[in-house]
Each structure stands twice: as structure tokens, then as C-alpha cells.
Design an enzyme around this catalytic site. Structure first.
Site, mmCIF file in Angstrom:
data_model
loop_
_atom_site.group_PDB
_atom_site.id
_atom_site.type_symbol
_atom_site.label_atom_id
_atom_site.label_comp_id
_atom_site.label_asym_id
_atom_site.label_seq_id
_atom_site.Cartn_x
_atom_site.Cartn_y
_atom_site.Cartn_z
ATOM 1 N N PHE A 35 0.939 -1.175 -0.043
ATOM 2 C CA PHE A 35 0.006 0.183 -0.057
ATOM 3 C C PHE A 35 0.749 1.169 0.129
ATOM 4 C CE2 PHE A 35 -2.207 3.285 2.368
ATOM 5 C CZ PHE A 35 -3.310 3.434 1.628
ATOM 6 N N TRP A 73 0.771 -5.000 2.761
ATOM 7 C CA TRP A 73 -0.511 -4.874 2.418
ATOM 8 C C TRP A 73 -0.985 -6.208 3.141
ATOM 9 C CZ3 TRP A 73 -4.267 -2.735 -0.531
ATOM 10 C CH2 TRP A 73 -5.650 -3.094 -0.495
ATOM 11 N N GLY A 76 -7.940 -8.575 4.484
ATOM 12 C CA GLY A 76 -8.887 -8.127 5.692
ATOM 13 C C GLY A 76 -9.843 -7.411 5.159
ATOM 14 N N ASP A 164 -11.263 10.669 13.928
ATOM 15 C CA ASP A 164 -12.032 9.913 13.012
ATOM 16 C C ASP A 164 -12.208 8.570 13.402
ATOM 17 O OD1 ASP A 164 -13.779 9.875 11.035
ATOM 18 O OD2 ASP A 164 -12.236 10.242 9.526
#
Length: 271
Positions: A35, A73, A76, A164
Site C-alpha cells: 500500500f 498489504w 482483511g 475520526d
């Protein structure tokens, strides 16, 4: 994206990972996936070392000045709303709030604690500039309650808050490990800002005591006052956000949230 492929090598296939900023990518090379993110915060290295985000594999500075990070990565999925009630979520949030390493890193990056007085002054100005006080009784009541409850929010412990804690930001790997991603809004503040959001939107009120016990604290009157103070701030902030963008349906939804919060403060907390 071509410059990113050139930096990685021709053997890597790079595709967009989506998102609003367009700064996230997925790189694949045979059975390996990474990622990638452009211009991530230096905070990412500490989060990785603490096991809060997937492992940081490398960081590279590109010729154009951009910094690209690559993370492991992990297969999931995002949590669903019901799974936010799991005790493992409370434990993850407690780990973050208790981490002196995360706190020291944010301070070294120049972050300063956001005080309740600062937040109150900021939201009052936002509400005023949006002319919301004149338009909505709910907003006038909310500002009144924020001012009245402000003293109880002062002098609290300051920790790293994610700010958040939406279920979409918590990843559950196929091996059962939880990770919390998307740290762009992180700040140093009262932890009630974080766990109050989770309690309000994901935990049935009759289960608040149990969830807080797994987090590591006991519910009391002052804690509930702090939680609702931050929930009102949050609702007002989103109301201003949608109002400024002329998203009136979403703004009306936030007004309804604000009305419900005001009712609880008036009927339960202040009485």
C-alpha cells in the site's frame, strides 16, 4: 502515476487505491502487494512501530520532492458498525491514548494540545460566520450548553486522539488483528473526544459502562458531561461544514443530531 511506476520498477503494477486525495496506490509484483501513499506524515513510522497501522516497509523521497511510503498489504476488511462494540476496539483505543511514544512524536512534529477553550472559541466563530445562531434555536441552545459545561472540560489529560473513529477506518485482518488507519486529523486533546464518538454512534447506551470498563475507566457524571460537550462541538462543526457547501439535506440531519444532544443535556445532565 507513471513517475511512481518508474520509481518502483517496471515489474510493479501500480493502481489507484481510491480516496478523495488521489495520493494512495496499490503496487503489485507477482504475489507481493504494497500500500503506497504520497506525502504521508512522519507520524506513520511511530504508528507502525507501535503496531497500530500495518508495517511500514520503506520510505522514499522522489525527484519531484514527494515522499512515498510503502506499507505491508494485509488481507482483511473494514469493521462493520456492529463490530465496533467489540472489546478489542476499546483495547486498541486505550493503547493509542496511553502511548507516550505517539504523544512525544506529535509534539516533536510541532503539534500542540488543543484546549477546550480554543475549540469553543473556534466553533463560536464558525457558527457566527455561517449566520447559524440567528437561523436555528438548536444552535443557540448548543452554544449555551457548551459555555455552561466548559469548566468541566478544563484540566483533563491530553493524549493523541485519532479524531475520526469511523468503523471504515478500523481494519480487521484475516488473522484477527485490528489496525486503525487514516491519521490525517490526529491531534493532542482530551480522550473523551475519541471514545465519546464511539459510544454515541456505535454502543447502545445501556452498554456504555461495560465498554468504558474495557477501555479502562469508570463512568461518572463529569465524564458524561465531557462526552456530550465534545459531541455537541462535533455536531456543530459538521453543521458548519455542510452549510458552507450548501449540502442542506446533510445540514438538516446534523441539526436533528444537535437537537437530540441538546435534549439529553437539558433533561438528563443539567437536571
Amino acid at each position: 502515476m507513471n513517475w511512481l511506476k518508474q520509481a518502483l520498477g517496471k515489474e510493479w503494477n501500480v493502481t489507484s487505491a481510491g480516496g478523495l486525495t488521489g495520493d494512495a496506490f496499490i503496487a503489485e509484483n507477482h504475489n507481493r502487494r504494497l500500500f503506497l501513499k504520497r506525502n504521508s506524515s512522519p507520524f506513520l513510522a511511530v504508528l507502525s512501530a507501535e503496531g497500530i497501522v500495518p508495517k511500514l516497509v520503506w520510505t522514499k523521497r522522489m525527484k519531484n520532492g514527494d515522499v512515498v511510503t510503502a506499507q505491508e498489504w494485509l488481507d482483511g476488511r473494514e469493521l462493520n458498525p456492529l463490530e465496533m462494540q467489540h472489546h478489542q476496539v476499546a483495547s486498541l483505543i486505550r493503547k493509542i491514548h496511553n502511548s507516550s511514544e505517539l504523544l512525544h512524536m506529535l509534539m516533536r512534529m510541532g503539534k500542540k494540545a488543543v484546549t477546550p477553550d480554543d475549540r469553543f472559541a473556534e466553533i463560536a466563530e464558525q457558527v457566527k460566520s455561517n449566520n447559524l445562531m440567528e437561523q436555528h434555536k438548536e444552535v443557540r441552545n448548543a452554544i449555551h450548553y457548551l459555555h455552561r459545561l466548559l469548566p468541566v472540560t478544563r484540566g483533563q489529560q491530553q493524549v493523541v486522539c485519532h479524531c475520526d473513529l469511523n468503523h471504515n477506518n478500523i481494519l480487521l485482518t484475516n488473522k484477527g488483528q485490528l489496525y486503525l488507519v487514516d491519521w490525517d486529523n490526529a491531534m493532542i486533546a482530551d480522550p473523551a473526544m475519541d471514545f465519546g464518538f464511539v459510544l454515541k454512534w456505535y454502543i447502545p447506551q445501556e452498554d456504555w459502562n461495560e465498554w468504558l470498563q474495557h477501555y479502562g475507566i469508570t463512568k461518572n457524571e463529569q465524564l458524561i458531561e465531557r462526552i456530550y460537550w465534545y459531541l455537541i462541538i462535533d455536531a456543530l462543526s459538521y453543521l458548519c461544514w455542510h452549510n458552507e457547501r450548501n449540502e442542506m439535506n446533510k445540514a438538516y440531519s446534523r441539526l436533528k443530531d444537535l437537537s437530540d444532544l441538546n435534549f439529553h443535556v437539558e433533561s438528563v445532565i443539567l437536571n
